[in-house]
Design a protein around this motif. Sequence first.
Motif, mmCIF file in Angstrom:
data_model
loop_
_atom_site.group_PDB
_atom_site.id
_atom_site.type_symbol
_atom_site.label_atom_id
_atom_site.label_comp_id
_atom_site.label_asym_id
_atom_site.label_seq_id
_atom_site.Cartn_x
_atom_site.Cartn_y
_atom_site.Cartn_z
ATOM 1 N N GLU A 178 0.831 -1.204 0.000
ATOM 2 C CA GLU A 178 0.000 0.000 0.000
ATOM 3 C C GLU A 178 0.868 1.256 0.000
ATOM 4 N N ALA A 179 1.968 1.242 0.743
ATOM 5 C CA ALA A 179 2.864 2.404 0.802
ATOM 6 C C ALA A 179 3.500 2.674 -0.557
ATOM 7 N N VAL A 180 3.908 1.616 -1.269
ATOM 8 C CA VAL A 180 4.516 1.772 -2.588
ATOM 9 C C VAL A 180 3.513 2.360 -3.577
ATOM 10 N N ILE A 181 2.284 1.818 -3.577
ATOM 11 C CA ILE A 181 1.242 2.310 -4.482
ATOM 12 C C ILE A 181 0.946 3.772 -4.199
ATOM 13 N N THR A 182 0.850 4.131 -2.912
ATOM 14 C CA THR A 182 0.543 5.505 -2.527
ATOM 15 C C THR A 182 1.602 6.469 -3.031
ATOM 16 N N ARG A 183 2.875 6.080 -2.921
ATOM 17 C CA ARG A 183 3.951 6.965 -3.373
ATOM 18 C C ARG A 183 3.943 7.133 -4.892
ATOM 19 N N LEU A 184 3.687 6.042 -5.620
ATOM 20 C CA LEU A 184 3.629 6.140 -7.079
ATOM 21 C C LEU A 184 2.485 7.047 -7.522
ATOM 22 N N LEU A 185 1.329 6.888 -6.888
ATOM 23 C CA LEU A 185 0.189 7.735 -7.213
ATOM 24 C C LEU A 185 0.460 9.183 -6.829
ATOM 25 N N GLY A 186 1.234 9.395 -5.771
ATOM 26 C CA GLY A 186 1.581 10.747 -5.350
ATOM 27 C C GLY A 186 2.407 11.463 -6.403
ATOM 28 N N VAL A 187 3.348 10.751 -7.015
ATOM 29 C CA VAL A 187 4.159 11.340 -8.082
ATOM 30 C C VAL A 187 3.276 11.726 -9.266
ATOM 31 N N LEU A 188 2.334 10.835 -9.627
ATOM 32 C CA LEU A 188 1.400 11.129 -10.721
ATOM 33 C C LEU A 188 0.578 12.372 -10.420
ATOM 34 N N LEU A 189 0.063 12.446 -9.199
ATOM 35 C CA LEU A 189 -0.759 13.590 -8.821
ATOM 36 C C LEU A 189 0.054 14.876 -8.848
ATOM 37 N N ALA A 190 1.320 14.826 -8.453
ATOM 38 C CA ALA A 190 2.174 16.015 -8.474
ATOM 39 C C ALA A 190 2.302 16.562 -9.894
ATOM 40 N N ALA A 191 2.464 15.643 -10.865
ATOM 41 C CA ALA A 191 2.574 16.067 -12.264
ATOM 42 C C ALA A 191 1.275 16.693 -12.760
ATOM 43 N N LEU A 192 0.135 16.074 -12.421
ATOM 44 C CA LEU A 192 -1.158 16.613 -12.829
ATOM 45 C C LEU A 192 -1.412 17.973 -12.172
ATOM 46 N N ALA A 193 -1.048 18.104 -10.894
ATOM 47 C CA ALA A 193 -1.237 19.367 -10.185
ATOM 48 C C ALA A 193 -0.393 20.471 -10.818
ATOM 49 N N THR A 194 0.832 20.136 -11.203
ATOM 50 C CA THR A 194 1.710 21.116 -11.849
ATOM 51 C C THR A 194 1.099 21.593 -13.158
ATOM 52 N N GLN A 195 0.464 20.669 -13.886
ATOM 53 C CA GLN A 195 -0.180 21.041 -15.149
ATOM 54 C C GLN A 195 -1.331 22.014 -14.908
ATOM 55 N N PHE A 196 -2.101 21.807 -13.841
ATOM 56 C CA PHE A 196 -3.176 22.733 -13.500
ATOM 57 C C PHE A 196 -2.621 24.140 -13.253
#
Length: 206
Positions: A178-196
């Motif tokens: 669960e910790a690994v999945i959460t961190r990977l999704l966090g990186v994805l969200l950071a990229a999407l947030a930067t695009q916003f």
Amino acid sequence: MVELFVSAFITFFVVIDPPGCAPIYASLTSAASAAQRRAMAIRAIVVSLAILLVFAMFGEKLLGALGISLDAFRVAGGIMLFLIALEMVFEKRQTRREDRAEKILETPEVEDVSVFPMALPMIAGPGSIATIMLLMARSNGFEETAVVLVAMTSVLLLTLVALLLAGPLMRILGAKIEAVITRLLGVLLAALATQFVVDGLKASFA
């Protein structure tokens, strides 16, 4: 349309974080019967859906009434989502959720956790509200709006499944996975947030 659905689905999935909500719900409802847990899970999703639909339909008018431009909201919302992403990468978000759950458990008179803290602020929290308003602002026409709403509803249904299967799901995933999945999704969200943020700044200074 497929790209829009995938982008919206991933964004909602990362922000709402169904796997992350499951252990919190399991701990909050440990003393409840199976029927009570099922009823509270369904109620939490229905309330969350209602809240997000209200902001999806009337969020732009609310911003207009407050004198806030959509571009300014894009920047602010993107920064907020980026902060959530940082918490996910450094495993602070789950700790904060667990602390909130412990406070609820320490209050014996609280039995129904469907509205608080599950619907608000865990599922339909500031991040989810910002996300639906940002995506709706970027949608052009009925079709794109419908795609965003379908993506949001799909993630909420997955969240319902995660809540209903909270106990078995936690045993299958385990804390490390669960910790690994959460961190990977966090990186994805950071990229999407930067695009916003980039989109909001471009439109503001165009």
